[in-house]
Design an enzyme around this catalytic site. Structure first.
Site, short mmCIF file in Angstrom:
data_model
loop_
_atom_site.label_atom_id
_atom_site.label_comp_id
_atom_site.label_asym_id
_atom_site.label_seq_id
_atom_site.Cartn_x
_atom_site.Cartn_y
_atom_site.Cartn_z
N LYS A 1 0.90 -1.32 -0.17
CA LYS A 1 0.01 -0.01 -0.04
C LYS A 1 0.83 1.26 0.01
O LYS A 1 0.82 2.24 -0.72
CB LYS A 1 -0.90 0.03 1.02
CG LYS A 1 -1.76 1.20 1.18
CD LYS A 1 -2.71 1.13 2.42
CE LYS A 1 -3.63 0.14 2.56
NZ LYS A 1 -4.84 0.28 1.48
N ARG B 1 -3.91 2.76 8.48
CA ARG B 1 -4.08 1.47 7.76
C ARG B 1 -2.69 0.87 7.83
O ARG B 1 -1.81 1.09 7.82
CB ARG B 1 -4.59 1.62 6.15
CG ARG B 1 -5.68 2.44 6.17
CD ARG B 1 -6.00 2.45 4.64
NE ARG B 1 -7.26 3.48 4.54
CZ ARG B 1 -8.47 2.88 4.00
NH1 ARG B 1 -8.81 1.59 4.27
NH2 ARG B 1 -9.63 3.65 4.24
N GLY C 1 -8.06 -7.32 4.57
CA GLY C 1 -8.98 -7.65 5.67
C GLY C 1 -8.35 -8.16 6.95
O GLY C 1 -9.26 -8.38 8.02
N MET D 1 -5.69 -7.31 8.66
CA MET D 1 -5.39 -6.57 9.82
C MET D 1 -6.17 -5.42 9.98
O MET D 1 -7.28 -5.07 9.21
CB MET D 1 -3.72 -6.14 9.51
CG MET D 1 -2.74 -7.31 9.59
SD MET D 1 -1.21 -6.78 9.05
CE MET D 1 -1.22 -6.62 7.31
N ARG E 1 -3.28 -1.85 -6.43
CA ARG E 1 -2.21 -2.85 -6.23
C ARG E 1 -2.59 -3.98 -7.32
O ARG E 1 -3.80 -3.79 -8.04
CB ARG E 1 -2.64 -3.52 -5.00
CG ARG E 1 -4.01 -3.87 -4.66
CD ARG E 1 -4.45 -4.37 -3.20
NE ARG E 1 -5.59 -4.70 -2.71
CZ ARG E 1 -6.30 -4.84 -1.70
NH1 ARG E 1 -5.35 -4.84 -0.74
NH2 ARG E 1 -7.58 -5.06 -1.78
N HIS F 1 -15.79 -8.94 1.38
CA HIS F 1 -14.87 -9.71 1.97
C HIS F 1 -14.90 -11.13 1.09
O HIS F 1 -14.03 -11.86 0.89
CB HIS F 1 -14.83 -9.76 3.40
CG HIS F 1 -14.14 -10.51 4.08
ND1 HIS F 1 -14.31 -11.90 4.27
CD2 HIS F 1 -12.76 -10.46 4.46
CE1 HIS F 1 -13.24 -12.55 4.86
NE2 HIS F 1 -12.30 -11.63 4.91
N SER G 1 15.25 -42.33 -9.14
CA SER G 1 13.94 -41.71 -9.02
C SER G 1 13.87 -41.56 -7.41
O SER G 1 13.98 -42.24 -6.50
CB SER G 1 12.93 -42.56 -9.27
OG SER G 1 11.61 -41.84 -9.12
N ASN H 1 8.76 -38.98 -0.39
CA ASN H 1 7.90 -39.10 0.60
C ASN H 1 8.52 -39.84 1.77
O ASN H 1 8.53 -39.43 3.01
CB ASN H 1 6.59 -39.77 -0.05
CG ASN H 1 5.70 -39.22 -0.78
OD1 ASN H 1 5.81 -37.98 -1.17
ND2 ASN H 1 5.04 -39.88 -1.42
N ASP H 2 9.12 -41.10 1.32
CA ASP H 2 9.79 -41.77 2.37
C ASP H 2 11.10 -41.14 2.63
O ASP H 2 11.65 -41.23 3.97
CB ASP H 2 9.99 -43.24 1.93
CG ASP H 2 8.86 -44.11 2.27
OD1 ASP H 2 7.95 -43.41 2.72
OD2 ASP H 2 8.86 -45.42 1.67
N CYS I 1 9.57 -38.61 -7.88
CA CYS I 1 8.16 -39.10 -7.87
C CYS I 1 7.47 -38.95 -6.65
O CYS I 1 6.32 -39.64 -6.71
CB CYS I 1 8.41 -40.48 -8.46
SG CYS I 1 8.97 -41.66 -7.27
N TYR J 1 13.55 -34.69 -14.77
CA TYR J 1 12.03 -34.63 -14.76
C TYR J 1 11.58 -34.71 -13.27
O TYR J 1 12.10 -35.01 -12.53
CB TYR J 1 11.52 -36.11 -15.56
CG TYR J 1 11.80 -37.11 -14.86
CD1 TYR J 1 10.70 -37.75 -13.86
CD2 TYR J 1 12.68 -37.99 -15.01
CE1 TYR J 1 10.57 -38.96 -13.20
CE2 TYR J 1 13.04 -39.47 -14.52
CZ TYR J 1 11.85 -39.90 -13.61
OH TYR J 1 12.16 -40.83 -12.92
#
Length: 888
Positions: A26, A96, A105, A107, A352, A468, A777, A781-782, A844, A864
């Site tokens: 702002k 503001r 909205g 703050m 903005r 809002h 690969s 996750n693990d 992956c 990839y």
């Protein structure tokens, strides 16, 4: 000395748009507009660095700040001829917030600051409108007491409603100056009664109270939630903007409004917005009064009989159009504008980059590129990859029967079905239970941010297209219908009255945010077709990216979906997913529970043709594109019969007693199966499993190559390797089966054997493993589980607490932990290439569809990424952006 305060006004500014980090969005844009010579009320910005100081020093301020603020107030006085607290020409200001990224909205704001029992009389004399002056004073008391003093605004609303009822009025505008004086007196009494302190009359005390409240609001619950949802660091802080007030509530020649230079829902190149005559800005966004259309074209399209701004204030409208056009060209992006017209004079309060739907973002980016305003590369960078999810959600089947129970504004497109809930807490509760909620409110407020995030869609009975609910829903990609005024919400009884039908909490409704309809019950949905602007952006993105994008898929439907979204192969086919249906699960259990190799091979012979047929179909769908197939990975306990009925079924097939089979099942139980007998350990213990899968793969490759005419080069992935010897053992079995099939088929099959890097030991010994592996690969996750020692199935119980307490910035299962897990990926990639320069490297895990993680993959130089089919477009775009703008 540190500069804490930056002034702007009268065509000059100490900051600019480039100072966003310091001045917030702002403040930076107010300074930029001022320097452009646009009509901006003068003011000053207290930097975001003060916010950091404030929290690091026990909510105190730098020693020189008070003097700097005093000097900045002198700057406003010099421009306006007004002084804070002056009894002849008092200065009134707004206070503001302003973070570097928009947080609509979240703050706090205070307007009309500087009014007290004396200055209100001066405003009344000067304006010639006592009613306006005292209405502004009561607004200030109400807002300040709520934001700064902590007295809930509902206390004041009750007083106001009682006053109007006693006077026989139903709208605020009917009250006279004397009426407002009576309301103010009641407000003051209530403040003293509740807080045991009078409302502050000293404008300096008011100002510092408001500044402190804005800084404090950086850490309020809704702001913290918003930052967490949008991955915004707490360390950014907020700036504070203090600006001379201009008034849109000074009569019929005054107005306030919000507008976008293009339609934020569709992207259409037309000025789009709403305004209210004789109102303050908060009235527009709060939806307290139904706003009017800015343009005559929009008014006619909406069928409204309320005049447009273009009609009632043509000169101000023409100036505003010119300003809007200039700002869009200057910023080279669609702008979200706030403005006030005071007695016919236009003032710009904010610009903005406007929040927009994914559909609008694509259209705006493509059209701006075609207009020559931005380059194609910039167009690709303009689209938030995660926002493409909005395009992948269902829409209502046009052939569906619609039982419309209410209509409102099409505030955010898309459609969703769910159970009615009337509170954010209930929305969160339903989501935690795996159920879908539609959040129904009279109007939403920033306190509803968590419920809006949990809900499938939002319905409000009040508010316009810039309310809002509308703005936040569009930013989240949630369907939203706002301003459905024919509906009645009863919070106390938790009911929704719609066209004579009473719906209760838990009843099913459907929201169509594309046309603004509320439908009773569930209706059939369709997946969207991705073409047009989407196709152009994807084409430009594909031309810019280096990394390939594959999909994680093991069913024909997943594979076809992945191809339709532009996947360039399969990066992970989890073969275990193919064993859970019908006859397969019985044969699988028979294999697992067999007491010897002969029994296992008998069961595997049943599974072989099923596996082969699966692979043939995948190879044919991919038509020559690479397919990476992971050998059986999960612990065997996942396949075991659990109920007495299931045990009896398998016992009958195997012709053994139920109790004997139950003993065998119990013997296979593991205490920590995810770190137990799984992955390559199964193939070493039971080589016949890997041999069956390898035969199915190679025989399918032969068959698919004949049917498609495209050579099939399967990539066989051995999971959970930690030792080079493990891979050597399994690879030898794969190679032996390959030789057999090639001999039987009378042709040569090209194939690759590689491994999934999902253990820290595999990463640090990647140079040795690469001697046998032709590709890596990364199963992140693990790898994340084993690096952190955290179960991703149980982590949610404490990782949210970790995030809330600042111990981690984000969930490492959602976005890759660059410093830990990422360092292992980087190390393994470097070591693998050192041994085998042409080794193929991919990822992956779920991180393969996360834009931030994809940036990291580009930085490491992976070949990839592979992700779920519906995230393929996101990955394609993120990979292009990573190529253009590497991480870091």
């Amino acid at each position: 000395m540190e500069k804490w305060v930056y002034t702007f006004g009268d065509g000059k500014a100490e900051g600019s748009a480039g100072d966003r980090d310091l001045l917030g969005g702002k403040g930076a844009n107010l300074a930029e507009m001022c320097a452009l010579g646009l009509p901006v009320p003068p003011g000053f910005t207290i930097t975001s660095q003060v916010c950091s100081w404030y929290y690091e020093n026990g909510r105190s301020y730098p020693a020189s700040l008070e003097k700097d603020v005093e000097a900045a107030l002198g700057h406003i006085a010099a421009v306006t001829g007004r002084k804070l607290g002056d009894n002849a020409r008092p200065l009134l200001v707004s206070v503001r917030s302003g973070s570097r990224a928009s947080m609509p909205g979240m703050m706090d704001t205070v307007l009309n600051l500087g009014l007290n029992d004396e200055t209100v009389e001066a405003i009344a004399r000067e304006s010639g409108d006592a009613r306006f002056a005292y209405d502004s004073y009561r607004r200030f008391i109400q807002m300040y007491s709520d934001v700064v003093m902590g007295l809930d605004h509902s206390v004041f609303e009750e007083i106001l409603e009682d006053t109007k009822a006693n006077l026989g009025h139903d709208v605020d505008t009917a009250l006279t100056a004397d009426d407002w004086k009576g309301v103010i007196a009641l407000y003051k009494e209530k403040i003293e009664e509740e807080l045991e302190a009078p409302f502050p009359q000293d404008p300096q005390q008011q100002l510092w109270g408001a500044i402190g409240a804005v800084f404090s609001s950086w850490m309020n619950a809704r702001a913290v939630t918003y930052r967490r949802l949008h991955n915004m660091p707490e360390s950014w802080g907020t700036a504070v903007n203090v600006q001379a007030m201009v008034f849109g509530n000074m009569g019929d020649r005054s107005a306030t409004g919000v507008a976008f230079t293009r339609n934020p829902s569709t992207g259409e190149k037309k000025l789009y917005g709403e305004f209210l005559v004789n109102a303050q800005g908060e009235d527009v966004v709060a939806g307290i009064r139904t706003p009017q259309n800015i343009t005559e074209e929009a008014r006619l399209a909406a069928g409204s009989d309320r005049p447009s701004l273009e009609k009632i204030m043509p000169e101000a409208f023409a100036e505003f159009c010119a300003v809007s056009d200039r700002l869009e060209k200057h910023y080279r992006d669609m702008q979200d504008l706030e403005f006030t017209i005071e007695n016919g004079k236009l003032w710009m309060l904010q610009t903005r980059s406007g929040k927009r739907t994914a559909k609008a973002a694509l259209k705006i980016a493509v059209e701006m590129a075609e207009e020559g305003l931005i380059s194609r590369e910039e167009a690709v960078l303009r689209i938030e990859p995660g926002s493409l999810d909005q395009l992948l959600h269902p829409t209502i089947d046009p052939r569906a029967q619609r039982e419309v129970i209410g209509t409102g504004l099409p505030a955010s497109p898309g459609a969703a079905t769910g159970e009615i809930v009337f509170s954010s807490e209930d929305a969160e509760q339903l989501k935690s239970e795996g159920r879908k909620a539609i959040l129904v409110r009279i109007e939403t407020s920033p306190e509803d941010i968590h419920g809006m995030h949990a809900a499938e869609a939002i319905l409000t009975t009040r508010g316009g297209m810039t309310s809002h609910a509308a703005v936040v829903a569009r930013g989240m990609g949630k369907p939203c219908v706002s301003g459905a005024g024919s509906l009645r919400v009863d919070y106390r009884n938790e009911t929704l009255l719609a066209m004579g039908v009473t719906l209760k909490k838990g009843d099913i409704i459907t929201i169509d945010g594309g046309i603004g309809q509320v439908l009773k019950g569930a209706v059939p949905m369709l997946q969207p077709e991705l073409s047009g602007d989407f196709g152009k952006i994807m084409e430009w993105a594909d031309g810019a990216r280096r990394m390939k994008v594959r999909a994680n898929a093991e069913t024909p439907n997943d594979a076809r979906t992945a191809r339709s979204f532009g996947a360039e192969g399969i990066g992970l086919c989890r073969t275990e997913h193919m064993f859970f249906d019908g006859e397969r699960i019985i044969a699988m259990r028979e294999m697992i529970l067999a007491e010897n190799e002969k029994g296992r091979r008998t069961a595997l012979d049943k599974l072989l043709p099923m596996q082969r047929a699966d692979f043939v179909e995948l190879f044919e769908i991919m038509n020559g594109l690479p397919v990476t197939i992971r050998l059986l990975d999960p612990p065997l306990h996942e396949f075991l019969p659990k109920t007495d009925e299931e045990i009896a079924e398998v016992a009958a097939v195997m012709n053994v007693g139920v109790e004997k089979l139950r003993e065998r099942t119990d013997a296979l139980h593991e205490f920590n199966p995810m770190l137990g007998h799984r992955g390559c350990r199964l193939a070493i213990s039971y080589p016949e499993i890997a041999e069956m899968q390898a035969r199915a793969i190679f025989e399918a490759a032969v068959e698919a190559a004949k049917s498609t005419g495209a050579p099939v080069v399967p990539e066989i992935m051995v999971p959970l390797v930690g030792l080079r010897a493990e891979l050597d053992f399994v690879k030898a079995r794969i190679d032996a089966v390959a030789a057999e099939v090639m001999r039987e088929a009378g042709l040569t099959i090209d194939y690759l054997v590689g491994t999934m890097i999902e253990l820290p030991r595999a990463a640090v010994r990647a140079n040795s493993i690469a001697e046998a592996a032709e590709f890596f690969s990364f199963g992140t996750n693990d790898l994340t589980q084993t690096t952190f020692g955290i179960s991703r199935d149980d982590a949610s119980s404490f990782l949210t607490t970790y995030q809330a307490k600042g111990i981690i910035a984000q969930d490492p299962f959602v976005s890759i932990d660059v410093d830990g897990v990422g360092e292992l990926v980087r190390l393994a990639a470097e070591k693998g290439r050192a041994t085998r320069p042409d080794i193929k490297l991919g990822i992956c895990g779920e991180h393969g569809g996360d834009p931030a993680s994809i940036h990291f993959c580009e930085e490491v130089g992976l070949d990839y990424v592979s992700c779920s089919p519906f995230r393929v477009p996101i990955a394609r775009l993120a990979a292009a952006q990573a190529s253009a703008k590497p991480a870091g």
